[in-house]
Design an enzyme around this catalytic site. Sequence first.
Site, PDB file in Angstrom:
ATOM      1  N   CYS A  86      16.315 -66.959  30.033  1.00  0.00           N
ATOM      2  CA  CYS A  86      14.903 -67.465  29.930  1.00  0.00           C
ATOM      3  C   CYS A  86      14.554 -68.594  30.964  1.00  0.00           C
ATOM      4  O   CYS A  86      14.620 -68.680  32.157  1.00  0.00           O
ATOM      5  CB  CYS A  86      14.524 -67.898  28.150  1.00  0.00           C
ATOM      6  SG  CYS A  86      12.789 -67.924  27.994  1.00  0.00           S
ATOM      7  N   HIS A 203      16.676 -62.634  25.349  1.00  0.00           N
ATOM      8  CA  HIS A 203      17.602 -63.705  24.834  1.00  0.00           C
ATOM      9  C   HIS A 203      18.853 -63.140  23.994  1.00  0.00           C
ATOM     10  O   HIS A 203      18.668 -62.724  22.783  1.00  0.00           O
ATOM     11  CB  HIS A 203      16.977 -64.644  23.742  1.00  0.00           C
ATOM     12  CG  HIS A 203      15.871 -65.457  24.174  1.00  0.00           C
ATOM     13  ND1 HIS A 203      16.477 -66.688  24.610  1.00  0.00           N
ATOM     14  CD2 HIS A 203      14.791 -65.613  24.661  1.00  0.00           C
ATOM     15  CE1 HIS A 203      15.463 -67.661  25.014  1.00  0.00           C
ATOM     16  NE2 HIS A 203      14.300 -66.720  25.162  1.00  0.00           N
ATOM     17  N   GLU A 205      21.374 -64.215  22.780  1.00  0.00           N
ATOM     18  CA  GLU A 205      22.038 -65.103  21.963  1.00  0.00           C
ATOM     19  C   GLU A 205      21.261 -65.326  20.836  1.00  0.00           C
ATOM     20  O   GLU A 205      21.502 -65.789  19.485  1.00  0.00           O
ATOM     21  CB  GLU A 205      22.127 -66.780  22.312  1.00  0.00           C
ATOM     22  CG  GLU A 205      20.775 -67.525  22.408  1.00  0.00           C
ATOM     23  CD  GLU A 205      19.860 -67.043  23.591  1.00  0.00           C
ATOM     24  OE1 GLU A 205      20.077 -66.139  24.134  1.00  0.00           O
ATOM     25  OE2 GLU A 205      18.766 -67.842  23.476  1.00  0.00           O
TER      26      GLU A 205
END
Lengths: 231, 734, 83, 83
Positions: A86, A203, A205
Site C-alpha cells: 500500500c 494487504h 498482512e
Amino acid sequence: MKFGVIVFPGSNCDLDAYHLVKDVFGKPVEYIWHQQNSLKGFDCLILPGGFSYGDYLRCGAIARFSPVMQEVVEFADRGGLVLGICNGFQILTEVGLLPGVLLRNKDLKFHCQFVHLKVENVNTPFTNFIEPERILKLPIAHGDGNYYIDEQGLKSLLENKQVIFRYTTSMGTVCDEANPNGALLNIAGVSNRKGNVLGMMPHPERAGEAILGSTDGLCIFQSLLNHLEKV
Amino acid sequence: MKKTKIWQEMGLTDTEYQLITDGMGREPNHVELGMFSVMWSEHCSYKHSRKALKMFPTTGERVLQGPGENAGVVDIGDGLAVCFKIESHNHPSAIEPYQGAATGVGGIIRDILAMGARPVALLNSLRFGLLLNPRVRHLFSGVVAGIGGYGNCIGIPTVGGEVYFDPCYESNPLVNAMCVGLVNKNRLMKGWATGVNNLVILVGACTGRDGIHGVTFASEELSEISENKRPSVQVGDPFMEKLLVEACLELIENDYLVGLQDLGGAGLTCATSETASRAGTGMEIDLDLVPLREKSLTPYEIMLSESQERMLLIVEPSKENKVMEVCDRWGLSAVAIGKVTDDRMLKIYHGGKIVAEVPARMLAEDAPVYSPLAIEPDYIKDVSNFNLSELPEVADANRVLLTLLSSPTIASKEWVYEQYDYMVRTSTVIHPGSDAAVIRIRDTTKGLALTTDCNSLYSYLDPYIGGMIAVAEATRNIVCSGARPLAVTDCLNFGNPEKPEIFWQFLKTIEGMSEACRVLQTPVVGGNVSFYNERSGSPIHPTPTVGMVGLLENIDKRCTLAFKTQGDIIVLLGDSYNELGGSQYLLQVHDLIKGKPPALSLKKEKSVQETLYLAISEGIINSAHDLSEGGLAVALAECCISGGMGAKIVLKKEDLRVDALLFGESQSRVIVSIKSDYIPVLWQLAQKNGLNVNAIGYVGGESLSIQVDGLEWINLGVEEMEQSWKNTIAKLMS
Amino acid sequence: MLYKVIIIVMPRKGILDPQGQAVAKALDTMNYKGINSVRIGKHLEMELTGENQQIVEETVKEMCEKLLANTVIEDYHFCIKEV
Amino acid sequence: MLYKVIIIVMPRKGILDPQGQAVAKALDTMNYKGINSVRIGKHLEMELTGENQQIVEETVKEMCEKLLANTVIEDYHFCIKEV
Ligand SMILES: Nc1ncnc2c1ncn2[C@@H]1O[C@H](COP(=O)(O)OP(=O)(O)O)[C@@H](O)[C@H]1O
Ligand SMILES: [Mg+2]
C-alpha cells in the site's frame, strides 16, 4: 533470517506486519525507525501501509527522502528482498525502485473492502509458494491505488513478467467490475526487473488469520520464507 | 452602556456578568471576560443540562471513571480498562462538512488519549436530510469523506455507527463521533495539574486564529482586525495527531507525566483552568512562549484559539528534558509555557505584563446552573391520536418489503463504511454490517462489542420511551454479537433548551434513558450535549445517540446476523404486537409520523437479552439479529442477504394485523438461527427466563418466503432483495 | 534577497485526471454547459531567500524535479519575483 | 466564443495548511534553507464557450462560489482569456 518493518512518521500498518511475522510465523522481526542508517542483519524489509508524512503533496513523496531510504535502495541493489504494501508500494515507486505510479482512485473515493487477485507470475520470491491458478482474497484500503505506467513501460513490465497481481472477480476473470480503483490492466502489484522488490496495494498482512476473514495473505509470506530458507 | 454590549455580544447575560464581577471583586478586563464567556458557554459549562444529567446512573462495580473526566473508563479485567466517549460536531460540519467532521474525529481521539488510553476504534452516528436534495448530498459525502480522511490517516479503524435520513436534519445535520481506547489500569491518566512548580508543557500544533470567531466580541482593539483574519472553521491535521498520539503514549509508558489534558473547545483557557481547578491548584502561563502560526495574535486570541492537535502536559521539572527528547523524536514542538502554583489563581502573562488573573475554579466550576422551564409540546397530542383501524391493510407485501429495504435509512450503509479503513490494526473481527462491531483485545481471549443507536422518530413521538428504546436497542445489539453490555456514553442532540417544549423533550429523554440504564445495568460513564440544533426556528427531532461498549469474555463466542447453514431452525425471541406507531412502514409507505412508539417492558427486554446471551455463550446459536427499523420482514431479509441464503417462514396471525406482524417494530425481539438438535436447550433457557420463543421457519433455498396462516405474503429472491438493499445509497450519490 | 515563488504542477497530457473529470461532470450536472476540458493541478506559493534570481531559479527547478512534481505524470512550471 | 479559464483556489490567510507545512518541513530537511512560508492550493484550467467575456466571468465566479471553492476556508481568483 530476520525481517525488518520500516516505520515512517505516519505509518500505521507497521504493527500489523510486525504482528504477522512475529506471532503468526514466529520469525524474528524488528521495527526500523526511518532515521536509522544501517540495515545490517536483515534479510527482508517490509515497507508498511499507512499515511507516511500524512501523504501530503503525493503519497510517498516525502517519505522517500527519509534517511533510511538510501539504505533501502542499496539493500535492494544488493538483491535484498523488499516488500512494499500500500503506502509502502507508493514509496517504492516514488524512490524509483519500482516502475509506474499510483494515481488517485478513479472515483476519488477511499476503498476498504476485500478484492480477489490473480497471480500472474509464481516464479518470484514472493509468490513461489502459490499454486498457479489460485485466486487470492485480500483486503484493500486506499485512496490512491490507481496504477499507471506509460506504454513502453508497460510493454517491458509485461515482457519481463513484472506484473505480479491483477484484480479479478472471485471466479478469476479480469474485468472492469473487478477493478476497485481504475488501475491499468487491473494491475494490483508489480516487481522490479530482478524480482527482489515487490509492491502491492492489497494487504496480505491483514489476511493472515481466519478470524480476520481470510488467510490468503499467508502464502505470500510463506513464499518469502521458502525463498530465504533456500538461499 | 457600551460595556453592556461587550458581555452580551460575548453571549453572557447581565446576571452572569454580575456573578463574575462579584466573584472577582472587580470588573473583568477584556481577556478575562473572553475567558469567562467561553468557559461559561453552554458548550463548556453545561449550564442548562447539568442538573438534568444528574439523573443518570453513573456507578457500577466495573466503573473506574464516570462523567467528569475527559472520558469514561470501565474495568475489563486482565489489568485492562476500556475508555470511551462520544461527542458532537454538528455545527462545524454544517458549514464545512469535510473539515467539520474530520476535526470532530480528531477532537474525540484526543479525549481518549488524555485518559492515557491507546485509541483503538472509532464509530460515528450521522443524520442528514433527504438525499434527493443536492445540498444534502454535498454535506453527506463531505462528512463521510472527512471522517474517513481523518480516521484512515491516523490509523484507527472506523468500525461502526449509524446513518439516518429525515427532513428534520436537512439544514442541521448531526455528526456524532465516538472513540474507544484501551489502557492499562495502572497507566490511567487524569487531567489534573497537581504538584506546585510542576511544568505546564504545550505540545503539538502551533496556535493560530482557528475557531475564535465562534465567540463574537466587540471592542475597539479587536474590531479593527478584519474578518478574514479569524477563520471560524478549524482545519484538521491527522498526521500531526498521529505523532501526538504516539508521543503521548510513549511519555505515559515511561511514566514522565503527572497530568495530561487535550485542548478542544475553549482551547488553552479550558485546558489550563480545568486542570488547575480539578487539582485545586493554580497556574502561571506566559503567552510569549506559546508557539504561534502567525505573529501578532493577541492574548485574547491565544487564550481562545481552538487550533487542533494540541495537548497540555503536566511534568515534574526533573523530567522536562526526557519529555522534550521524546517529543523531538516524533518531530513535535513542545514548550514549557508555565508552571503550577498553589494560589488557585490562573495568571496569564503577555509581554511581561499580567493580562488575566482569575480563580481557576470560577472559570471551570462556578458557571451558573439553570433549571429551564419544561412544558409538554402541543404536537405530542396531535401525533399520538392515531387510530390503527383507519389504516388500510397491506396489499402487496413484496412491494412494501422492497420499498423498505431500498429506503436509505434501512438500506445497506456499505457506501459509507467502505470509505473507512475498518480493518487497520488487524483487530476488527466483526466488520461494519452486523448489529455491533467487535474488535479483539490482543494477548487476551477477550473482545469488545461496539455500537451506536438512536431512533429519533420514537423520541419525537415520545421522548421518554424513545430514550428508553435507544438504550435498550444498543444493549440488544451488543448482546446479539455475544457480548455483555458494559456502559453507555451518550450524545444528546436537541434544539434550543430555552424553549420550554425543547427542555421538556430533554428531561423526558433523560428520565427514559436513566430508567433503562438502571434496569439494564449499563451506567452512563460519559457523554456530550449538543443544544440549539435548529434552523429558522424549527428544531430537529430529539436525538439521544447512545454509544455502547460490551465485553466478550471469549472472542470465539462472537455471533453475527448472517444465516450460516441450510436447515437451521429460525426462532423468534419475544412477542409481536399491533404496533406501527413511529415505524418506518408508516413513514415510507403511508408517509405518516404518528402514533405512540412501540411499548417497551424493560423486564421483558432483560429476559430476552439474558436468554440470548446464555444461548450464544453455550455456543448453540448460529446467527442473531435484533428487530429494529422495518420489523420482522426486514430483519429476516438482512439475515438472508448477508448469509447469501433464503428462508422459509410460517407465521400465525392470531389477533395481529399482517402489516404489524411483518413490518411492526415491537421491541425486545431477536431472530436467531439454530441447529435443530439444540432447540430443547434454547427452550429451557427461555423458560428459565420466562420468555416466549417461537420456531417460525428454517434457513434454505434462494428466496425468502413468508406465509401467514397458510397464505404466502412474501416471496422474494435473495438476489432481488440484495439489489434494492445494497445499491440504494450508491445510486443516489452517483 | 527575498523572492516570492509560484509553482504550478499539472497532470501531464494524456494522463488520467480523475479529479478534473469529476469536476467537469459535477459542473455539467449543475447545468454549466459548453465546458470542454477541466484539468486540476497544484498551485504552490513560497517565499525564499537567495543570492540572486539565477541561483534561486536553479534551486526551485531542483526542488520541483526532486520533490514537488513527479515528472512521470506531472509537468511543472514556475515564476519567481523579487520582493 | 471559446475562453480559456485559469482558477486558483488557495487556503485562506490564517487557515491551517497542513500540506504546505509538511512540504516546508520536508524541503528544510532536504537542506533547502531560507524558505519562509509554503502554501499549497489548487490550480484549475478549463476551456468553455460563452457569449462574451463578462458573461463568462459571471459564470466562473458562480462556479467558484458554488462548487470549486469553499469560501469559509478558501479564497479563489481566476483569469479568463479568449482563444
Ligand atoms: N456511519 C457509519 N459508520 C460506520 N458504520 C456504519 C455507519 N452507519 C451504519 N454502519 C454500520 O452498518 C450496519 C447497520 O447499521 P444500523 O442499521 O444502524 O444497524 P442497527 O439497525 O443494528 O443499529 C451496522 O453494522 C453499522 O455499524
Ligand atoms: Mg440492530
